[in-house]
Motif scaffolding. Sequence first.
Motif, short mmCIF file in Angstrom:
data_model
loop_
_atom_site.label_atom_id
_atom_site.label_comp_id
_atom_site.label_asym_id
_atom_site.label_seq_id
_atom_site.Cartn_x
_atom_site.Cartn_y
_atom_site.Cartn_z
N SER A 94 -45.96 -2.02 13.93
CA SER A 94 -47.14 -1.15 14.12
C SER A 94 -47.20 -0.44 15.52
O SER A 94 -46.20 -0.75 16.41
CB SER A 94 -48.47 -1.84 14.19
N LYS A 95 -48.19 0.50 15.84
CA LYS A 95 -48.04 1.31 16.95
C LYS A 95 -48.64 0.48 18.23
O LYS A 95 -48.93 -0.77 17.93
CB LYS A 95 -49.05 2.47 16.69
N MET A 96 -48.72 1.07 19.28
CA MET A 96 -48.90 0.44 20.58
C MET A 96 -50.39 -0.11 20.81
O MET A 96 -50.46 -1.25 21.46
CB MET A 96 -48.69 1.49 21.95
N PHE A 97 -51.08 0.53 20.22
CA PHE A 97 -52.55 0.03 20.66
C PHE A 97 -53.56 0.20 19.24
O PHE A 97 -54.65 0.07 19.55
CB PHE A 97 -53.34 0.95 21.55
N CYS A 98 -52.97 0.27 18.36
CA CYS A 98 -53.63 0.41 16.82
C CYS A 98 -53.00 -0.37 15.72
O CYS A 98 -51.46 -0.67 16.03
CB CYS A 98 -54.32 1.55 16.42
N SER A 99 -53.45 -0.74 14.83
CA SER A 99 -52.73 -1.14 13.69
C SER A 99 -51.97 -0.17 12.62
O SER A 99 -51.57 -0.64 11.70
CB SER A 99 -53.46 -2.03 12.91
N CYS A 100 -52.03 1.06 13.09
CA CYS A 100 -51.18 1.91 12.08
C CYS A 100 -49.81 1.49 12.17
O CYS A 100 -49.19 1.10 12.86
CB CYS A 100 -51.37 3.56 12.52
N ARG A 101 -49.11 1.83 10.96
CA ARG A 101 -47.89 1.56 10.93
C ARG A 101 -46.72 2.65 11.93
O ARG A 101 -46.98 3.53 11.85
CB ARG A 101 -47.08 1.97 9.38
N ASN A 135 -51.01 9.04 8.84
CA ASN A 135 -50.61 7.53 9.45
C ASN A 135 -51.50 7.43 10.79
O ASN A 135 -50.84 7.44 11.91
CB ASN A 135 -49.18 7.61 9.75
N ILE A 136 -52.74 7.80 10.61
CA ILE A 136 -53.56 7.74 11.93
C ILE A 136 -55.04 7.20 11.66
O ILE A 136 -55.18 6.65 10.70
CB ILE A 136 -54.04 9.27 12.09
N CYS A 137 -55.50 6.56 12.82
CA CYS A 137 -56.62 6.15 12.94
C CYS A 137 -57.60 6.41 13.61
O CYS A 137 -57.02 7.22 14.70
CB CYS A 137 -56.72 4.46 12.66
N PRO A 138 -58.77 6.11 13.93
CA PRO A 138 -59.79 6.51 15.32
C PRO A 138 -59.01 6.10 16.55
O PRO A 138 -59.42 6.85 17.42
CB PRO A 138 -61.06 5.63 14.73
N VAL A 139 -58.22 5.00 16.62
CA VAL A 139 -58.02 4.68 17.90
C VAL A 139 -56.87 5.60 18.24
O VAL A 139 -56.62 6.32 19.61
CB VAL A 139 -57.48 3.30 18.06
N CYS A 140 -55.66 5.80 17.43
CA CYS A 140 -54.71 6.69 17.95
C CYS A 140 -54.86 7.98 18.06
O CYS A 140 -54.22 8.68 18.74
CB CYS A 140 -53.48 6.43 17.18
N THR A 141 -56.07 8.61 17.41
CA THR A 141 -56.40 9.82 17.41
C THR A 141 -57.68 10.06 18.31
O THR A 141 -58.15 11.23 18.37
CB THR A 141 -56.69 10.46 16.12
ZN ZN Z 1 -54.01 4.37 14.59
#
Ligand code: ZN
Length: 476
Positions: free
Chosen positions: A19-26, A36-42
Motif C-alpha cells: 500500500s501507499k506511504m500514508f493511506c491504505s490505497c494499493r 486508486n485514490i482516497c481522501p488522504v492521498c488526494t
Molecule cells: Zn489513498
Amino acid sequence: MSWQTVVGLEIHAQMATRSKMFCSCRRETGLDPNHNICPVCTGWPGALPVINEAAVRCAIRAAICLDCTIQRESRFDRKNYFYPDLPKGYQISQFYRPYALGGAISFEREDATADRLPLVRIHMEEDAGKSIHASDGTSRIDLNRCSSPLLEIVTEPLGMSGIEAASCVRSLRHLLRWVGVSDGDMEKGNLRCDVNVSVRPDASAELGTRTELKNLNSFVSIQRSVEVESKRQIEVLEKGGTIRQETRLWDQDLEVTEEMRSKEDSPDYRYFPEPDLPVIVIEQQDIDRERQSLPELPAERYRELVDDLGLDPKEALPILARRENCEFFAALLEAGLSATSASNWFRGEVLRHLNDRSERIDQYPLAAEAIAVVVKAVEEDRISVGKGREILQQALDEQRDPNEILSESGEQISDESALVGWITTVLSENPEAVNKIKSGDSKPMGFLMGQVMKASSGQAHPRLAQDLLQKMIEQD
Ligand code: ZN
Ligand code: ADP
Ligand code: MG
C-alpha cells in the motif's frame, strides 16, 4: 589543462510495498487514472495520514544494505509548493531529521576497480501524481501515484565519469532489487535520478559550481548528460566564463542540456515539521529484525561463486544479476551439476532464452532438476551437446518435460557400422564439398557434419562421427 568531472546523485526509488506511504490505497500502476485514490492521498480537508509500517521496514532494509547509520528518532516535514499533480499543496518528506545518514554505494570504476560513492543521507517521502500533456494542448492529471512511498538517496559529490555515474545507479538498483526494496524499473519511473555535475581543474582543487540535471530516466541519459554537461562547463570556463548554479534539462534526442531555472528563482519550500504525524522511533531490535530477514547480499554470493566455486567473474555476473537467478543456479548445483556445467547451461540456454524474450527467471517454464537430467545425459556421453540443447528447446516449444523427450529420443549412437552408413550416404550426395576438402579447403567440414547429424536424426555420437568422417574423406 586536464579537468576532473565531479558528480553527485539524488536518486528516487519507489518502495515495493503493497500500500501507499500514508493511506491504505494499493501501490499499483497501470490502473485507470484516478481510480486508486482516497481522501488522504488526494489531500481532502480533515483527512489524516498514517505511517505505513511496511514502508518504514522496507526503508530500514535499504539503509542496512547501504551501510547507513539509522537514526533512532526521525521525523516527517512538509515541503510546500503548488503544482497541479500535488493536490495537498505540500509533499510529506523528511528534511530536518532524515531516518538514515552516511553509508555508500559500491560501484565499479571504468578500469574495473571497485570503489565506493559515499551517501549523505536517505529519507522517506511520498510521491506526487502525474501530469499528462497531450498533443492537442490539453493536460490531464492522474493522481494514482500520489503518496506512493519513495526513498530519496543523496550522495556526496565524487570525481567520476558519465559511465561511472551510470554504474553507481546500476549498482544501487541491483542492490535494491536484490533485497526486494524496489522494482527499480527506470522505464516505469519507479527509479528516477537527478544528476549534479561540476568540473574542476584538477582533483585536488576546490569543488566547482554545480548544475543539476533533473529526472533522468535511463542509464544512457545519466551517462550522456554527465559527459555533455561537463564538456559544456569546461568550454565555458576555458573561454574565461563562469558557471551559474542552476537546474538544467536534458534533451535526450538532441543530446544537449538547456537552462530551466537559476538558483535565484528556485522555489522556497517553507519546510516545517508535519504536525499530523508522530516522531518515528526505530529501536535496535527493529534494525536487527530487518537484518535477519535480509537474503544473503550480492557481495557474499559473488565470493561464493568466484572464490569457492571457481567461476570466472564474467560468468558470475549474469548469474548475480538477480537473486532469483542465483536461486535457480543453486538448484542446478543441488541437482548434481558441477559449477562449470551449471554455469554454461544456465547462461547458454536459460538466460539466452530469457534475454531473447525480455523475460525473467520466474517466467521460465522448466525446472532446474529437469535441465540437470538433460545435462547429465550429455556429460555421460549418452547424447550430444547439440541434442541436449535441442531437447531443451523442444521442451520449451511443446511445453513438455525434457526428461520425457530425452527417453523418447533414444541414446547417442556410437556403433561404427551405423556411423559409416550415414557418412557414406552423405559423402556420395555431396561430391563437391568432398572435393573442396581434398583440395585443402576445410570449410565444408561443418556442413558435412551437419548432414551426418541430420541423417542420424541427431543421434550420431558427434566426436566419433567427426573422426570417422575425416578418415573416410582422406581414404576416399
Ligand atoms: Zn489513498
Ligand atoms: P540541493 O538540495 O539544493 O539539491 P544539496 O547540497 O543537498 O543541494 O546537494 C544536492 C546534490 O548535489 C548532492 O548529491 C551533492 O552530492 C551534489 N553536489 C553538491 N555540490 C556539488 C558539486 N560541486 N559538484 C557536483 N555535485 C555536487
Ligand atoms: Mg537537488
